[in-house]
Enzyme design. Structure first.
Site, PDB file in Angstrom:
ATOM      1  N   ARG A   1     -17.620  -5.758  11.525  1.00  0.00           N
ATOM      2  CA  ARG A   1     -18.025  -6.858  12.419  1.00  0.00           C
ATOM      3  C   ARG A   1     -18.059  -8.154  11.617  1.00  0.00           C
ATOM      4  O   ARG A   1     -18.183  -8.123  10.395  1.00  0.00           O
ATOM      5  CB  ARG A   1     -19.428  -6.615  12.976  1.00  0.00           C
ATOM      6  CG  ARG A   1     -19.550  -5.401  13.853  1.00  0.00           C
ATOM      7  CD  ARG A   1     -18.988  -5.689  15.241  1.00  0.00           C
ATOM      8  NE  ARG A   1     -19.356  -4.650  16.173  1.00  0.00           N
ATOM      9  CZ  ARG A   1     -18.682  -3.532  16.379  1.00  0.00           C
ATOM     10  NH1 ARG A   1     -17.582  -3.292  15.674  1.00  0.00           N
ATOM     11  NH2 ARG A   1     -19.079  -2.652  17.265  1.00  0.00           N
TER      12      ARG A   1
ATOM     13  N   ASP B   1     -22.470 -28.690   1.403  1.00  0.00           N
ATOM     14  CA  ASP B   1     -21.442 -27.990   0.619  1.00  0.00           C
ATOM     15  C   ASP B   1     -21.679 -28.068  -0.893  1.00  0.00           C
ATOM     16  O   ASP B   1     -21.097 -27.296  -1.657  1.00  0.00           O
ATOM     17  CB  ASP B   1     -20.056 -28.566   0.913  1.00  0.00           C
ATOM     18  CG  ASP B   1     -19.571 -28.239   2.320  1.00  0.00           C
ATOM     19  OD1 ASP B   1     -20.295 -27.534   3.039  1.00  0.00           O
ATOM     20  OD2 ASP B   1     -18.471 -28.692   2.683  1.00  0.00           O
TER      21      ASP B   1
END
Ligand code: F6P
Length: 348
Positions: A272, A126
């Site tokens: 999508r 992260d």
């Protein structure tokens, strides 16, 4: 000295490079090295393995961690701190090298205050650990996400679709911003900048009205809505799985699917979503992460050698320096808004 080394929290490409460097350097310095299995759990359960040159041979390029990991919180376990100290004494461990993110190093900082000789190495895909410019693992995750965005671009274009790509990033949007810039995302949504679905839809509609037939939206798993609709108290999406770990973190994942539905409803564009998930944490580290992990590991072994306890190896510019564990875990390193502005120049 007899030095214990552990890896805690989510795994991350480059952990084995750090372990190898700590072991090789400490052996050169004349110390004995012991591997602690499964993070802090290994000390609580006395799960130790001797480490030598052979045990770290051939691991530099391998993902995951040869020591295994867990999200064990010593301070959530009755007498956890006392048990760690007692088990270290019984095993003859003089010092610890803790490799982990804010949670693992948060425990290291508390143990240091309780008198444990410990140093840290900053790990997380992260990249949100304060005090270091980069953590190892981040570069690998960004490269994986960028390759995915490149691939999604070609299929989005062929089908005239919007594709939402959900990347990891619980509290900070570093992976989204870096992979979004590298992959040419048309919108990037991060936890640091709460978003409005109406605005996102308006940007996409404008883009398509100007001749573009497809769009790529990159969203951090921890991105937050501006409004109360469908959100938790702190603005995060309400998701199917609201389980928490030992540090109280909600298990994220799912914002991409919700967002895709909302975009399709509002714009009429076929949409999508793809959730990259743990693919970003698996497999071989990039050369950058292998080098950074190796430098961090050597530096951590040097901190031990010098007796500089309560410190963590950190990258500042091109140099590896020591920062206090307390400072590093005191706050999160969120995305630099100047960098976000670079990314947003290409939105729409
Ligand atoms: O902290 C790293 C991280 O990969 C986050 O991006 C993510 O939210 C979390 O770990 C997932 O944790 P777990 O593997 O325990 O589901």
């Amino acid at each position: 000295m007899k030095i214990g080394v552990l890896t805690g929290g989510g795994d991350c490409p480059g952990l084995n490079a750090v372990i190898r460097a700590v072991v090789r350097k400490s052996i050169q310095d004349g110390h004995e090295i012991v591997g602690i299995k499964e993070g802090w759990r290994g000390i609580l359960e006395k799960n130790f393995v001797p480490l030598n040159r052979d045990s770290v041979s051939g691991i530099l390029h391998r993902g995951g961690t040869i020591l295994a990991t867990s999200r064990t919180n010593v301070y959530k376990i009755p007498n956890g701190e006392a048990t760690v100290i007692q088990n270290m004494n019984e095993a003859g461990l003089d010092a610890l090298v803790a490799i982990g993110g804010e949670d693992t190093l948060g425990i290291a900082a508390k143990l240091f205050k309780a008198g444990v000789k410990v140093v840290g190495v900053p790990k997380t895909i992260d990249n949100d650990l304060y005090g270091t410019d980069f953590t190892f693992g981040f570069d690998t995750a960004v490269n994986i996400a960028t390759e995915a965005i490149d691939r999604l671009h070609t299929t989005a274009e062929s089908h005239n679709r919007v594709i939402v790509v959900e990347v990891m990033g619980r509290h900070a949007g570093w992976i989204a911003v870096y992979s979004g810039i590298a992959g040419g995302a048309d919108i990037i949504l991060i936890p640091e900048k709460p978003f409005d679905i109406e605005e996102v839809s308006a940007v996409l509609k404008k883009r398509h009205s100007e001749g573009r037939s497809f769009s790529i939206v990159v969203v951090s798993e921890g991105a937050k809505l501006m409004t109360e609709e469908k959100t938790d108290k702190d603005g995060s999406f309400i998701l199917s799985s609201m389980k928490t770990d030992a540090f109280g973190h909600v298990r994220l994942g799912g914002i991409g699917n919700v967002l895709a539905e909302e975009i399709e409803k509002r714009t009429g564009f076929e949409t999508r979503s793809t959730v990259l998930g743990h693919i970003q944490r698996g497999g071989s580290p990039t050369a950058f992460d292998r080098v950074l992990g190796t430098r961090f590991g050597i530096f951590a072994a040097e901190l031990v050698e010098k007796g500089e306890w309560g410190k963590m190896a950190a990258l500042k510019g091109t140099e590896i320096v020591a920062v206090s564990l307390e400072e590093a875990v005191g706050q999160l390193k969120t995305v630099d808004l100047n960098l976000f502005n670079v990314a947003s120049t290409f939105f729409g």
